[in-house]
Design a protein around this motif. Structure first.
Motif, short mmCIF file in Angstrom:
data_model
loop_
_atom_site.label_atom_id
_atom_site.label_comp_id
_atom_site.label_asym_id
_atom_site.label_seq_id
_atom_site.Cartn_x
_atom_site.Cartn_y
_atom_site.Cartn_z
N ARG A 115 45.52 17.02 -32.48
CA ARG A 115 45.97 17.34 -31.13
C ARG A 115 46.94 16.30 -30.60
O ARG A 115 47.92 16.64 -29.95
N ASN A 116 46.65 15.02 -30.86
CA ASN A 116 47.48 13.94 -30.34
C ASN A 116 47.60 12.86 -31.42
O ASN A 116 46.77 11.97 -31.51
N PRO A 117 48.66 12.92 -32.24
CA PRO A 117 48.79 12.00 -33.37
C PRO A 117 48.94 10.53 -32.98
O PRO A 117 48.69 9.65 -33.77
N GLY A 118 49.31 10.24 -31.75
CA GLY A 118 49.52 8.85 -31.33
C GLY A 118 48.28 8.17 -30.80
O GLY A 118 48.36 7.06 -30.28
N THR A 119 47.13 8.80 -30.91
CA THR A 119 45.90 8.23 -30.37
C THR A 119 45.47 7.02 -31.20
O THR A 119 45.28 7.12 -32.40
N PRO A 120 45.32 5.85 -30.55
CA PRO A 120 44.84 4.68 -31.30
C PRO A 120 43.34 4.80 -31.58
O PRO A 120 42.59 5.33 -30.76
N VAL A 121 42.91 4.33 -32.74
CA VAL A 121 41.51 4.38 -33.13
C VAL A 121 41.01 2.94 -33.26
O VAL A 121 41.61 2.13 -33.97
N MET A 122 39.93 2.63 -32.56
CA MET A 122 39.36 1.29 -32.56
C MET A 122 37.93 1.34 -33.09
O MET A 122 37.20 2.31 -32.84
N VAL A 123 37.52 0.29 -33.78
CA VAL A 123 36.15 0.17 -34.29
C VAL A 123 35.49 -1.00 -33.58
O VAL A 123 36.03 -2.11 -33.54
N ARG A 124 34.31 -0.74 -33.02
CA ARG A 124 33.51 -1.79 -32.40
C ARG A 124 32.21 -1.87 -33.17
O ARG A 124 31.42 -0.93 -33.19
N GLY A 125 32.02 -3.00 -33.85
CA GLY A 125 30.82 -3.18 -34.67
C GLY A 125 29.95 -4.29 -34.12
O GLY A 125 30.46 -5.33 -33.71
N ASP A 126 28.66 -4.06 -34.15
CA ASP A 126 27.72 -5.10 -33.71
C ASP A 126 27.80 -6.28 -34.66
O ASP A 126 28.02 -6.12 -35.87
N ARG A 127 27.59 -7.46 -34.14
CA ARG A 127 27.67 -8.68 -34.94
C ARG A 127 26.64 -8.69 -36.07
O ARG A 127 26.87 -9.22 -37.13
N ASN A 128 25.50 -8.04 -35.86
CA ASN A 128 24.42 -8.07 -36.83
C ASN A 128 24.41 -6.87 -37.77
O ASN A 128 23.51 -6.75 -38.59
N VAL A 129 25.37 -5.98 -37.65
CA VAL A 129 25.40 -4.80 -38.50
C VAL A 129 25.90 -5.19 -39.89
O VAL A 129 26.66 -6.14 -40.06
N SER A 130 25.47 -4.45 -40.88
CA SER A 130 25.87 -4.69 -42.27
C SER A 130 27.37 -4.47 -42.44
O SER A 130 27.95 -3.54 -41.89
N TYR A 131 27.99 -5.34 -43.22
CA TYR A 131 29.41 -5.22 -43.54
C TYR A 131 29.71 -3.89 -44.23
O TYR A 131 30.74 -3.26 -43.98
N GLY A 132 28.81 -3.44 -45.07
CA GLY A 132 29.01 -2.19 -45.79
C GLY A 132 29.11 -0.99 -44.87
O GLY A 132 29.86 -0.05 -45.15
N GLN A 133 28.37 -1.00 -43.78
CA GLN A 133 28.43 0.13 -42.85
C GLN A 133 29.77 0.18 -42.12
O GLN A 133 30.31 1.25 -41.87
N VAL A 134 30.31 -0.99 -41.79
CA VAL A 134 31.62 -1.02 -41.13
C VAL A 134 32.70 -0.56 -42.11
O VAL A 134 33.59 0.21 -41.76
#
Length: 145
Positions: free
Chosen positions: A99-118
């Motif tokens: 719908r909107n190709p210019g939409t920025p995508v951001m990831v917010r990960g908890d400090r304690n979450v596994s690196y593999g999940q991010v």
């Protein structure tokens, strides 16, 4: 009068292509690729944020995907936030980008979450067609801008 060294025969022109220069070029290219191959990185392209960074300026509302401490994925666009599976997030991100190709995508990960999940989340976003993934972080304590 014809002398003993003069002949009436002419040399025939060769209709074959000389491939020696092509072989030389191919060998040079082969050497260049052999040298350059170890420097090519494979994986997800991400620009990691520095300790202090400027906020991202965009005309569009960012699409924020969050991974909480328990490893649950949430997607939010504006005020709406929903818990989703990784496949649902990939499909919803594809729909938003269509719908909107210019939409920025951001990831917010908890400090304690596994690196593999991010990394799994970022791979799913890349498969959904996101060209650049931003990482959201808090500024360090005492850093005022």
């Amino acid at each position: 009068m014809q002398g003993p060294y003069r002949r009436n025969r002419r040399k025939k022109l060769s209709s074959e292509m000389n491939v020696v220069p092509f072989i030389d070029v191919m060998l040079v290219l082969l050497v260049i690729f052999i040298i350059a191959a170890p420097t090519i990185n494979q994986g997800i392209d991400v620009d990691l944020p520095q300790i202090s960074s400027e906020p991202v300026q965009s005309d569009n509302e960012p699409l924020v995907v969050t991974v909480n401490r328990d490893g649950d994925y949430y997607i939010s666009l504006g005020d709406e936030q929903q818990s989703k599976s990784i496949d649902d997030i990939r499909e919803q991100v594809m729909a938003v980008l269509n719908r909107n190709p210019g939409t920025p995508v951001m990831v917010r990960g908890d400090r304690n979450v596994s690196y593999g999940q991010v990394v799994t989340l970022m791979g799913a976003l890349q498969n959904a067609g996101v060209p650049n993934v931003g990482l959201i972080s808090d500024p360090p304590p005492g850093d005022q801008q």
